[in-house]
Design a protein around this motif. Structure first.
Motif, short mmCIF file in Angstrom:
data_model
loop_
_atom_site.label_atom_id
_atom_site.label_comp_id
_atom_site.label_asym_id
_atom_site.label_seq_id
_atom_site.Cartn_x
_atom_site.Cartn_y
_atom_site.Cartn_z
N GLY A 100 0.79 -1.24 0.00
CA GLY A 100 0.00 0.00 0.00
C GLY A 100 0.81 1.28 0.00
N THR A 101 2.15 1.15 0.06
CA THR A 101 2.95 2.38 0.09
C THR A 101 3.39 2.77 -1.32
OG1 THR A 101 4.90 1.03 0.62
CG2 THR A 101 3.79 2.13 2.44
N ALA A 102 3.37 4.08 -1.60
CA ALA A 102 3.69 4.58 -2.94
C ALA A 102 5.09 5.18 -2.99
CB ALA A 102 2.67 5.63 -3.36
N PHE A 103 5.44 5.91 -1.96
CA PHE A 103 6.72 6.64 -1.97
C PHE A 103 7.31 6.58 -0.58
CE2 PHE A 103 8.75 11.04 -1.58
CZ PHE A 103 9.95 10.64 -2.17
N ILE A 104 8.51 6.04 -0.48
CA ILE A 104 9.18 5.91 0.81
C ILE A 104 10.59 6.45 0.66
CG2 ILE A 104 10.01 4.31 2.57
CD1 ILE A 104 7.27 3.55 2.62
N THR A 105 10.94 7.39 1.50
CA THR A 105 12.27 7.99 1.39
C THR A 105 12.81 8.31 2.77
OG1 THR A 105 13.56 9.70 0.27
CG2 THR A 105 11.45 10.37 1.21
N ARG A 106 14.14 8.39 2.87
CA ARG A 106 14.77 8.81 4.13
C ARG A 106 15.67 10.00 3.83
NH1 ARG A 106 17.20 4.31 5.83
NH2 ARG A 106 15.67 3.62 7.34
N GLY A 111 5.30 13.83 -1.80
CA GLY A 111 4.32 13.10 -0.99
C GLY A 111 2.94 13.74 -1.07
N PHE A 112 2.89 15.06 -0.94
CA PHE A 112 1.60 15.76 -1.02
C PHE A 112 0.97 15.56 -2.41
CE2 PHE A 112 0.41 18.44 2.63
CZ PHE A 112 1.48 18.21 3.47
N GLU A 113 1.79 15.63 -3.44
CA GLU A 113 1.25 15.44 -4.80
C GLU A 113 0.75 14.01 -4.98
OE1 GLU A 113 4.05 18.91 -6.84
OE2 GLU A 113 4.62 16.79 -7.05
N TYR A 114 1.53 13.04 -4.51
CA TYR A 114 1.12 11.63 -4.64
C TYR A 114 -0.19 11.35 -3.90
CZ TYR A 114 5.45 9.87 -6.85
OH TYR A 114 6.47 9.59 -7.72
N SER A 132 2.49 7.96 1.21
CA SER A 132 3.85 8.49 1.05
C SER A 132 4.45 8.71 2.43
CB SER A 132 3.83 9.80 0.28
OG SER A 132 3.47 9.55 -1.05
N PHE A 133 5.69 8.27 2.58
CA PHE A 133 6.32 8.23 3.90
C PHE A 133 7.69 8.88 3.80
CE2 PHE A 133 8.70 6.25 7.34
CZ PHE A 133 7.78 6.12 8.36
N ILE A 134 7.88 9.98 4.51
CA ILE A 134 9.15 10.69 4.47
C ILE A 134 9.78 10.63 5.86
CG2 ILE A 134 10.29 12.93 4.09
CD1 ILE A 134 6.97 12.53 2.50
N GLU A 135 10.81 9.81 6.00
CA GLU A 135 11.56 9.80 7.26
C GLU A 135 12.58 10.92 7.20
OE1 GLU A 135 13.51 6.11 8.43
OE2 GLU A 135 14.92 7.19 9.72
N GLY A 179 18.20 8.49 1.29
CA GLY A 179 17.86 8.24 -0.11
C GLY A 179 16.47 7.65 -0.27
N ASP A 180 15.99 7.62 -1.53
CA ASP A 180 14.68 7.05 -1.81
C ASP A 180 14.75 5.53 -1.68
OD1 ASP A 180 13.85 9.58 -2.28
OD2 ASP A 180 13.60 9.36 -4.46
N ILE A 181 13.74 4.95 -1.06
CA ILE A 181 13.69 3.50 -0.88
C ILE A 181 12.67 2.89 -1.83
CG2 ILE A 181 13.20 1.66 0.80
CD1 ILE A 181 14.21 3.67 2.98
N LYS A 182 11.61 3.66 -2.12
CA LYS A 182 10.56 3.13 -3.00
C LYS A 182 9.82 4.29 -3.65
CE LYS A 182 6.34 0.29 -2.64
NZ LYS A 182 5.53 -0.46 -1.67
N ASP A 183 9.54 4.16 -4.93
CA ASP A 183 8.73 5.16 -5.63
C ASP A 183 7.99 4.43 -6.73
OD1 ASP A 183 7.62 7.19 -7.11
OD2 ASP A 183 9.36 8.51 -6.96
N VAL A 184 6.70 4.23 -6.56
CA VAL A 184 5.96 3.40 -7.52
C VAL A 184 5.80 4.09 -8.87
CG1 VAL A 184 4.67 2.05 -5.81
CG2 VAL A 184 3.71 4.21 -6.66
N LEU A 185 6.04 5.38 -8.93
CA LEU A 185 5.91 6.08 -10.22
C LEU A 185 7.25 6.20 -10.94
CD1 LEU A 185 3.23 8.86 -9.62
CD2 LEU A 185 2.95 6.48 -10.31
N LYS A 186 8.25 5.51 -10.41
CA LYS A 186 9.56 5.59 -11.07
C LYS A 186 9.94 4.25 -11.67
CE LYS A 186 12.52 9.36 -9.62
NZ LYS A 186 13.51 9.79 -8.64
#
Lengths: 72, 256, 360
Positions: B179-185, B204-207, B215-218, B249-256
């Protein structure tokens, strides 16, 4: 292209954390000798080397820095 | 060459406190990362022009008072439950931007179930996760993210895996959920890092309006009071120790 | 014409929610109330009224979803049973502390602990005296039939929004599972965004330039601010006590003896009252419909009329404490109860009544 800049610091809101000083590439910020009403030494311009890059303001946790810049 | 007074004109301003940050002086300690992250969230909301469509959920922890600083509508959640509030707020108002702002104690300890299931359900919300490896508000106790060997008030001899378990890399765990779309640290210790974090928050806001999941921003952060270091030393300690366990760095981005 | 159909109490809750413009239901399965969410999921109200229905990962989460939805000024509710309500206690306290409207249905089962799945009324204290931490009260409604279950959803939301206070519908396993004919009152639509802004100007739905930001919180670190807030709540609870007490008296006009009972116990006591009357004993029944506010004035009045009162409950004796407080020593107050999911018969109550009153 070269830039000339300056910063304006809200002394009363500054907590003197010095993160701006550590991030300034031109080494133009220092802590004041005087303290503000909360007892913090605040950031101040140390010289006129500022290029208005805004690194200081970008990392400032208390948003006390306003940055001005002109092209020269 | 222009003098300083010549330069100090409104038309020459290139950076200033965002209008969406209130004039309240933040209660955070000098150099605390919370202030910087609050600022860039305010900037993102301001730049996207979505103040009237944004709902923030604040946690329990130092940032419980986030609602005093960013001039938007806020809900103040119980400890760890922000993703549950956000789930309902978003499902009942799909046209609104909904984000939570949570620390490591709130999100990775007491609120583990809420964040995992919000991620698993693919809620279209944004989660900003401040990881400074310690409980700040209660006086510097061990957090789930405290590094091995790190001294806190409840690990006075340093965190010991046998006694206290291992640091939790919850962000990597969440990236494994469908269920996660964008995960980054990210981090906010340098101007470049702040800009990257801001871009990530904006993404994250756009997604959150694309119906593609959470969208999860650590933000790996400092707690200089809890760490018993000066703000500048804390940033240095973070780059030398925290980034090894929590690489940026980015860990996951479903639109990439 | 009003539609009448055969429904379980739990199903009546679900259909009433859809037909009364509820915006969201957030729940977690637990016996004996799982039909509430099952019925909602089967009905798919998101395709008709737009109502959101969501199965949460725990009661902790479902009550906090209710909290988040209520913050937005929406009509949101949950349902659970005793152990689940214990988990929700934290959220209910926050909702009371943030002065938010919502409806919580508790279909009680036996406890403590995991207890039984059979009916019980042993969560009276939890529901009426607070349940979570801090000085607060839920408004507590006690249904005695599937029709009540249907009607109390809408009534509950009216009270919840009137006072910005959580409302608990305190049912039990019998009322939840019992099937009876239910009159389905005409449909009330969900409120529009404009109507929500009008009814709930405090709602957190995005700050326009025209107003200050809305913040929903139960936090105030300053002692004086907190005390001021506690006293504000006291004033609110006073108004609720003044205006919202509801009870049903059965054969109380000339009663010499009184039963006090709520929910399913009141139904059984009605039969016991009739049996005693047939023997020429002037018994009556007072059924509190609101448990908070409690009908203390009416009980006090009746305490000056009857020879004795008995509180009849499926517990070890909880409401009886409030009955004694209201009677204030003006007549003897007895108690009879069953526990663990066992239910008394009218004959059993008549026999216990005679023992208490020394009637051969």
């Amino acid at each position: 292209m070269a830039f000339k800049g300056t910063i304006e610091i809200d002394r009363q809101r500054c907590k003197g954390c010095s993160v701006c000083i550590a991030n300034c590439p031109m080494e133009c910020i220092r802590l004041s000798k005087a303290v503000n009403s909360k007892g913090y030494r605040y950031a101040e311009l140390a010289n006129d080397a500022c290029i208005g890059c805004a690194s200081c303001a970008t990392v400032c946790p208390d948003s006390v820095i306003t940055v001005y810049r002109v092209k020269i | 060459m222009d003098s300083v007074t010549d330069i100090r004109k409104p038309e020459n301003i290139v950076y200033r406190k965002p209008a969406l940050l209130t004039d309240n002086i933040m209660h955070y300690c000098p150099g605390c990362s919370h202030g910087t992250v609050h600022k860039i969230i305010a900037e993102v909301i301001e730049e996207m022009g979505i103040q009237d469509r944004t709902i923030g959920i604040s946690p329990v922890g130092c940032s419980v008072f986030a609602y005093n600083y960013i001039d938007i509508d806020w809900q103040e959640a119980a400890h760890g439950r922000a993703p549950a509030l956000a789930t309902a707020a978003k499902r009942l108002n799909p046209d609104k931007y909904v984000f939570t702002y949570q620390g490591d104690g709130d999100l990775a300890s007491i609120g583990t179930a809420e964040i995992i299931h919000a991620c698993s359900r693919g809620e279209n919300i944004v989660v900003v996760f401040i990881n400074n490896g310690i409980y700040g508000m209660t006086g510097g106790q061990m957090a789930p993210t405290t590094l091995l060997g790190m001294k806190t008030s409840t690990t006075p001899y340093g965190r010991d895996a046998k006694l206290n378990g291992f640091p939790l890399k919850i962000t990597e765990m969440l990236a494994a959920l469908d269920g996660t779309a964008f995960i980054t640290r990210q981090a906010v210790h340098t101007a470049a890092a702040v800009r990257k974090t801001k871009n990530a928050i904006r993404k994250g806001f756009e997604y959150s309006m694309k119906d593609i999941g959470l969208s999860f921003i650590e933000v790996v952060s400092t707690c200089n009071s809890g760490w018993k270091l000066s703000p500048v030393e804390a940033n240095k300690w973070m780059t030398e120790h925290m980034f090894e366990k929590y690489p940026l760095g980015d860990i996951k981005d479903v639109l990439k | 014409m009003t539609e009448k159909i055969l429904l379980k109490g739990n199903e009546a809750i679900a259909l009433s929610a859809i037909r009364n413009g509820v915006d969201g239901y957030f729940g977690y399965p637990i016996t004996p109330q799982s039909e509430v969410m099952e019925t909602l999921m089967k009905e798919k109200p998101w395709e008709t009224t737009g109502m959101v229905v969501l199965q949460a990962e725990s009661e902790l989460s479902s009550i906090n979803m209710v909290y988040g939805g209520a913050c937005c000024g929406k009509k949101v509710m949950t349902s659970s049973s005793s152990p689940g309500i214990s988990l929700m206690a934290e959220g209910i306290s926050y909702i009371a502390g943030a002065e938010l409207p919502c409806v919580i249905v508790d279909v009680m089962r036996g406890g403590p602990g995991l207890g039984t799945i059979q009916p019980s009324q042993s969560d009276y204290f939890q529901a009426v005296k607070g349940g979570g931490h801090g000085d607060y009260h839920c408004i507590v409604l006690a249904p005695a039939s599937p029709q009540d279950m249907y009607d109390f959803v809408d009534w509950g939301f009216d009270l919840a929004f009137k006072y910005r206070n959580p409302v608990m519908i305190l049912a039990d396993g019998i009322i939840g599972q019992l099937m009876e004919k239910v009159e389905m009152h005409p449909v009330k639509p969900r409120r529009t965004d404009e109507e929500i802004l009008r009814d709930a100007p405090w709602a957190t739905v995005g700050k326009p330039a025209s107003r200050a930001r809305n913040v929903i919180t139960s936090l105030s670190l300053d002692a004086n601010t907190q005390e001021e807030f506690n006293r504000k709540l006291l004033v609110k609870y006073g108004k609720i006590k003044e205006n919202e007490v509801k009870y049903i008296g059965y054969r109380t006009e000339d009663a010499e003896y009184l039963f006090v009972a709520f929910g399913c116990s009141a139904r059984i006591c009605e039969a016991a009252t009739d049996m005693l009357r047939e023997e020429g004993i002037k018994a009556g029944l007072l059924r509190p419909v609101t448990l908070y506010p409690f009908p203390e004035k009416e009980i006090s009045r009746l305490a000056g009329q009857v020879k004795s009162m008995m509180s009849i409950e499926l517990s070890l004796g909880q409401m009886v404490e409030d009955v004694r407080l209201a009677a204030d020593g003006r007549c003897p107050v007895g108690f009879y109860g069953r526990q663990g999911g066992n239910i008394f018969t009218p004959e059993e109550i008549v026999s216990e009544f005679k023992k208490f009153n020394n009637i051969a």
